[in-house]
Design an enzyme around this catalytic site. Structure first.
Site, PDB file in Angstrom:
ATOM      1  NE  ARG A   8      -2.910  -4.350  -1.264  1.00  0.00           N
ATOM      2  CZ  ARG A   8      -3.065  -4.417  -0.204  1.00  0.00           C
ATOM      3  NH1 ARG A   8      -1.639  -4.845  -0.059  1.00  0.00           N
ATOM      4  NH2 ARG A   8      -3.514  -5.363  -0.115  1.00  0.00           N
TER       5      ARG A   8
ATOM      6  CG  HIS B 221      -5.338   0.686  -4.555  1.00  0.00           C
ATOM      7  ND1 HIS B 221      -4.925  -0.108  -3.306  1.00  0.00           N
ATOM      8  CD2 HIS B 221      -6.048  -0.283  -4.859  1.00  0.00           C
ATOM      9  CE1 HIS B 221      -5.964  -1.085  -2.861  1.00  0.00           C
ATOM     10  NE2 HIS B 221      -6.289  -1.126  -4.071  1.00  0.00           N
TER      11      HIS B 221
ATOM     12  CE1 TYR C 193      -5.268 -17.124  -7.935  1.00  0.00           C
ATOM     13  CE2 TYR C 193      -6.538 -15.482  -6.060  1.00  0.00           C
ATOM     14  CZ  TYR C 193      -5.245 -16.523  -6.282  1.00  0.00           C
ATOM     15  OH  TYR C 193      -4.103 -16.835  -5.191  1.00  0.00           O
TER      16      TYR C 193
ATOM     17  NE  ARG D 257      -3.782  -2.132   3.100  1.00  0.00           N
ATOM     18  CZ  ARG D 257      -3.270  -3.510   3.130  1.00  0.00           C
ATOM     19  NH1 ARG D 257      -1.999  -3.683   3.657  1.00  0.00           N
ATOM     20  NH2 ARG D 257      -3.949  -4.848   3.149  1.00  0.00           N
TER      21      ARG D 257
ATOM     22  CE  LYS E 254      -8.012   0.805   6.692  1.00  0.00           C
ATOM     23  NZ  LYS E 254      -9.022   1.045   5.446  1.00  0.00           N
TER      24      LYS E 254
ATOM     25  CG  HIS F 268      -5.535  -9.039   0.811  1.00  0.00           C
ATOM     26  ND1 HIS F 268      -6.369  -9.461  -0.423  1.00  0.00           N
ATOM     27  CD2 HIS F 268      -6.023  -7.254   0.660  1.00  0.00           C
ATOM     28  CE1 HIS F 268      -6.164  -8.716  -1.161  1.00  0.00           C
ATOM     29  NE2 HIS F 268      -5.755  -7.574  -0.759  1.00  0.00           N
TER      30      HIS F 268
END
Length: 397
Positions: free
Chosen positions: A347, A344, A380, A225, A264, A370
């Site tokens: 990423r 992003h 995917y 990130r 987070k 994640h």
């Protein structure tokens, strides 16, 4: 036996019912806490007509039925009188330990509730149609679909709290937002292999953007990130084992300046292996880094990526640079980059590439940080016909 009370039409009145001299009906009841209340109506039953010049409303018997049901179900009728804004204040007070960005988002939503009439509605009176009208008003104000959806989710959670507290029965925010307004959120599109190669080639030769080449290599090769990249310091790099330790992120706000936040979730704390390209890029970053100022941010120092004044870069630095880079690149290339390309996007590209290469989903989940495997599995879905064909041939063979 005492004579039963009757109304002006000679109809027998039930216990607690009465009719005033002006013709209006009243119903007296006692709540669970022993407090006496009155409700009024111009009609005794639904088939009665509302007197001329009086506001139409449901009948007294209909109100009684609702009151008895609320009392039987233990509904806190006093709690149902608080406004939407008051409920949201209560909800946020009970969940006070939040990140800076979350706190700012709450202030913004609170301001919207102060300005919009929905905020002053008693929660017991809010219908789903009221919420849908609120959604349309927010859209007219120019608020994005994503932001409206986040605000709706916050208020939905507050109303669920009211349900748990027996203040109301139903949640008027329990509907799909896309049934009211179109989801115009720009889809996240990863770069194709050709776009990725052309972009890196362009950056390496452009006299303005070539200084960012190593940062692009690192982002495309780690899936970091942007706030995690900005937070990297010397202590996060283990060149011997070729790993990057991710355990914090660097952010900046106009109000507080620089600050450090942990990921987070616990899943955000991870180690990312360095590819040979990433290893070489990080070595060059250290070699070319300007003299590091004595800057300490919440216990962290020796940041890798610095601006022209020697201070750590933050997301806003990259957002502006990406926007200018895309504009310049697209002027000279037939196959344009996505206009909404941001850090992003890199990423997203990293994760998609590994998913298409057949990386184990749980391993990819770890590298990406994640907390939910479903977030990883979404990548995917970007598999192309070529990758699907190759996988089928590999498995069938």
């Amino acid at each position: 036996m005492a004579e039963k009370r009757r109304d002006s039409k000679n109809r027998i009145l039930h216990l607690g019912e009465s009719q005033r001299k002006d013709g209006r009906y009243a119903y007296k009841y006692t709540d669970a806490s022993g407090r006496v209340h009155f409700v009024y109506a111009w009609k005794l039953v639904p088939t009665d007509r509302t007197p001329v010049g009086k506001r139409d409303d449901i009948s007294l018997r209909e109100k009684e039925k609702k009151i008895r049901k609320d009392l039987d179900d233990g509904i806190n009728m006093k709690g149902g009188k608080i406004t939407v804004r008051e409920l949201y204040i209560k909800q946020t007070r009970h969940h006070g330990n939040v990140r800076y960005n979350t706190a700012q988002g709450r202030k913004r939503l609170m301001k919207l509730l102060e300005e919009d009439r929905l905020g002053s509605y008693p929660i017991e009176s809010v219908k789903q149609s009221d919420v849908k009208e609120w959604v349309l008003r927010m859209k007219q104000k120019g608020i994005s679909y994503k932001t409206i959806n986040n605000d709706k989710r916050s208020l939905k959670a507050a109303f669920y709290t009211a349900i748990q507290d027996d203040c109301i029965r139903k949640n008027p925010f329990a509907f799909q937002l896309s049934t009211v307004i179109e989801d115009d959120t720009a889809p996240k599109v990863p770069l194709t292999l050709e776009q990725e190669e052309n972009l890196l080639a362009f950056i390496s030769k452009d006299r303005i953007y070539q200084k960012y080449y190593d940062e692009f290599i690192i982002l495309l090769g780690t899936g970091l990130r942007i706030s995690e990249l900005c937070g990297l310091t010397d202590s996060n790099l283990d060149f011997e084992n070729k790993t990057i330790k991710v355990d914090h992120q660097l952010l900046r706000s106009a109000e507080t300046g620089y600050y450090i936040e942990k990921p987070k979730t616990q899943s955000g704390i991870r180690q990312i292996p360095m590819s040979e390209k990433v290893y070489a890029a990080l070595r060059r970053v250290l070699e070319n880094r300007k003299e590091v100022k004595n800057i300490n941010i919440d216990g962290w120092s020796n940041f890798l990526f610095l601006n022209r004044d020697g201070y750590p870069k933050t997301a806003s630095n990259y957002d502006n640079m990406f926007r200018r880079l895309v504009e310049k690149y697209n002027k000279f290339h037939e196959t344009a980059l996505p206009k909404a390309m941001t850090p992003h996007t890199l990423r997203h590209t990293f994760c998609t590439n590994l998913a298409n290469a057949g990386m184990n989903p749980k391993a990819l989940q770890y590298v990406m940080g994640h907390s939910n495997i479903s977030m990883t599995l979404d990548y995917y879905a970007h598999a192309s016909f070529t990758t699907a064909k190759a996988e089928m041939e590999r498995l069938i063979a």
